[in-house]
Design a protein around this motif. Sequence first.
Motif, PDB file in Angstrom:
ATOM      1  N   THR A 101      38.485  49.070 -60.276  1.00  0.00           N
ATOM      2  CA  THR A 101      39.280  49.971 -59.455  1.00  0.00           C
ATOM      3  C   THR A 101      40.478  50.440 -60.266  1.00  0.00           C
ATOM      4  N   PRO A 102      40.833  51.719 -60.131  1.00  0.00           N
ATOM      5  CA  PRO A 102      42.003  52.180 -60.889  1.00  0.00           C
ATOM      6  C   PRO A 102      43.317  51.709 -60.275  1.00  0.00           C
ATOM      7  N   ASN A 103      43.321  51.394 -58.974  1.00  0.00           N
ATOM      8  CA  ASN A 103      44.564  50.969 -58.328  1.00  0.00           C
ATOM      9  C   ASN A 103      44.681  49.455 -58.381  1.00  0.00           C
ATOM     10  N   ILE A 104      45.300  48.957 -59.429  1.00  0.00           N
ATOM     11  CA  ILE A 104      45.315  47.508 -59.604  1.00  0.00           C
ATOM     12  C   ILE A 104      46.563  46.897 -58.986  1.00  0.00           C
ATOM     13  N   THR A 105      46.443  45.636 -58.659  1.00  0.00           N
ATOM     14  CA  THR A 105      47.563  44.872 -58.102  1.00  0.00           C
ATOM     15  C   THR A 105      48.097  43.954 -59.199  1.00  0.00           C
ATOM     16  N   PRO A 106      49.277  43.351 -58.976  1.00  0.00           N
ATOM     17  CA  PRO A 106      49.787  42.407 -59.982  1.00  0.00           C
ATOM     18  C   PRO A 106      48.787  41.292 -60.306  1.00  0.00           C
ATOM     19  N   ALA A 107      48.045  40.829 -59.299  1.00  0.00           N
ATOM     20  CA  ALA A 107      47.080  39.746 -59.549  1.00  0.00           C
ATOM     21  C   ALA A 107      45.975  40.220 -60.483  1.00  0.00           C
ATOM     22  N   MET A 108      45.518  41.464 -60.282  1.00  0.00           N
ATOM     23  CA  MET A 108      44.487  42.010 -61.165  1.00  0.00           C
ATOM     24  C   MET A 108      45.049  42.207 -62.570  1.00  0.00           C
ATOM     25  N   MET A 109      46.294  42.650 -62.626  1.00  0.00           N
ATOM     26  CA  MET A 109      46.951  42.872 -63.916  1.00  0.00           C
ATOM     27  C   MET A 109      46.991  41.568 -64.716  1.00  0.00           C
ATOM     28  N   ARG A 110      47.233  40.470 -64.012  1.00  0.00           N
ATOM     29  CA  ARG A 110      47.273  39.172 -64.682  1.00  0.00           C
ATOM     30  C   ARG A 110      45.926  38.870 -65.349  1.00  0.00           C
ATOM     31  N   ASP A 111      44.847  39.162 -64.630  1.00  0.00           N
ATOM     32  CA  ASP A 111      43.518  38.947 -65.210  1.00  0.00           C
ATOM     33  C   ASP A 111      43.323  39.827 -66.437  1.00  0.00           C
ATOM     34  N   GLY A 112      43.813  41.065 -66.328  1.00  0.00           N
ATOM     35  CA  GLY A 112      43.696  41.971 -67.465  1.00  0.00           C
ATOM     36  C   GLY A 112      44.439  41.450 -68.672  1.00  0.00           C
ATOM     37  N   MET A 113      45.619  40.885 -68.435  1.00  0.00           N
ATOM     38  CA  MET A 113      46.406  40.359 -69.552  1.00  0.00           C
ATOM     39  C   MET A 113      45.727  39.139 -70.151  1.00  0.00           C
TER      40      MET A 113
END
Lengths: 358, 428
Positions: free
Chosen positions: B333-345
């Motif tokens: 999803t293009p609309n990410i949340t902080p929790a998703m961002m953490r996974d990305g990092m």
Amino acid sequence: MLYREAGDFKTTYREDAQTFPIAFDRVRYYLVIAIAFGVIPFVITDYWANAVMVPFLIYAIAAIGLNILTGYCGQVSLGTGGFMAVGAYATYKLMTAFPEVSILIHVLLAGGITAGVGVLFGLPSLRIKGFYLAVATLAAQFFLVWLFNKVPWFYNHSASGQISAPERTLLGIALTGPNTTAAAKYLVCAVFLFGLAWLARNLTRGTIGRKWMAIRDMDIAAEIIGVNPLTTKLSAFAVSSFFIGISGALFFAVYLGAAEVGESFGINKSFLVLFMIIIGGLGSIFGSMAGAAFLVLLPVFLKNVLVGQLGWPTDLAAHLEFIIVGLLIIVFLIAEPHGLAQLWRVAKEKLRLWPFPH
Amino acid sequence: MKLRFAALVAAAMATAVPALAQDLHFPSLSYRTGPFAAGGIPFADGYADYFTLLNERDGGIGGVRIRMTECETAYNTEKGVECYEAIKGDNPLVIQPLSTGITYQLIPKVTADGIPLHTMGYGRTSAKDGTVFSHVFNYPANYWDGASIIINYLLGENGGSLQGKKITLVYHNSAYGKEPIRTLEELAKKHGYEFTALPVDSPGQEQKSQWLQIRRDRPDYVLMWGWGVMNPTAVQEAANIRFPMENFIGVWWSGSENDVLPAGDGANGYKSLNMHQTGMDFPLYDDLKKYVIDTGKAAGAGDQFGSVLYSRGIYAAMLAAEAAKKAQEIHGTPNITPAMMRDGMEQLEITEARMAELGLPNFGPAFSVTCENHGGVGRGLIQQWDASAKKWNVLTDWIESDKEVIDMLVAEDAGAFAAENSITKRCN
């Protein structure tokens, strides 16, 4: 009008000597207490707690502490930051050494330890006064910060020299650590401020407070009428440091959760608290709170208006903040050198005479 | 009338709610005032300009526009906490406090609130251990890497042995400055050099006595962990006592133009670490010039373009944007949340090919982040100041840190933190 003495009769000395002899003041006081404990804990948000209320409450405790020493006893002190550091490091050592004991007890004990340290640094006050004493307490400030930086035992040998508050609970509710709710943080600080302000008010009304004020007004005259300068000055140092120690403990454990002595308890803290009591009003409990509110809330308020509402660049807003706060301090002190408390007192006088002033 | 008002409210709510979700919020905890502003301004400008570029050139990340907010901390922890509380409800994808003191305040808070914290080359070193610090990242390198890289560089200069050499550390007397001491002591045991540490109290203009002591002790090398106003003062003092500048090495926060320019020719030869290349010979800078600078959309006064710390801001923003892209990929999803961002990092992978694609070939080291290792690869390079050309020259290739020593120290410190805060280790 609401604010009047007419019809408000006192028939006993007890009634006449109460803290709020005027009915309207009394009602207002109970109303503030009711809102502080009955309404705010239920509506407070994280931002309001961490950025506004908790720092205000903690600084108010420190300001009352300094006001006892400087405002009531006339001993100028620039060691507030150092004494706050003693409170913070004492709580940290107690918290980590005795994790099973309640944090509230640790905070009180930290206050007690700070009182001891304060008495120690108060000893020179028997021989010197005024600016000279200010320099002696300044030495306390620098010595204590240096000590907490130098001796690794105080920060449990952590690599960075930072102290961080572990989670401690009361009846299953976290009071320190990251999971503390806004209401819990607020209530802890509010209870301490309420209790300590009540204590301070009653101390300053009694024998000990009268002795402090006698020393402040003229120490030689006070000695002649039988006030012992040794015990009086040292008791002022002890009580003042007790308050400041508690504020330092709460500052570290409840508010920030981690602290670094040079940054959190540097000379700037001493100045900040001194400015609070000068702006608020020397020798006034209400003034200590008003001064703390003024210096804590105004920058946050200005920031929110200038950056949040008007969308100005942050650096411009930060510089303007300095200018505005500085200017307001100067204007206040020119308009009312005795601070916000005196302003409030004058306003009440006028209200009592209204609409027929002399 | 009543109906119209209700309709207005409904319309406002209908537009307001999706508007919140349709952007990626990257807050910037900057400091453009105070004794550390010299370092804070260029970093904040670079950080903002890179996101502006992505908005202007690519329309954001994955088709979603980026929203930047700035909050002034003045390098002060209390203001930093105030800033954090103000932005934490506003879906901040990643917090970069740019201050070790503020980082220490925020580590427990972000973990409780589920917001990722990126402390690039600063902050708590042991946060490298992802098994204990779930929401804190300090890639591509940390302080202990930095200390070890300098020692490895000096080993190379001295034919592989530092036996009997005297090394002095001049440090900012705060959590930040104290970080490398443990590593340098540990490495002293290993390599047999004599180590002394001289604290300089914040902000750092007062360091006469420290330099008098250096003049008396005559160390072979002086290392520096300084920031803000402390750096130019130290460089000037070193020049005043005629300390050989090529033996004076600063960390990556002590190696920008602001630190050496005030000392003029005296600073010639001063060295510092860096975690990335600098200069404007990268294709990305052409894009920045075209889309951001020339269109007048540059942050701040626009006079920091191309400086060392500006580049560091660019680098920080680039790593954040790459992690956001990764998060969008993972979660679809293009609309990410902080929790998703953490996974990305946590699953971020920066390859040399990707860096070249971004217009920053060989700008920083290639590295990948894993659940256990939040600290990246721990490489850095040494740069030297050329006072006549007013330019930093890169002297070395990427230098590896001594993982044997650092991993041991990280495990020890992270273990102590986990025990103190009763954290159960993850990543099993």
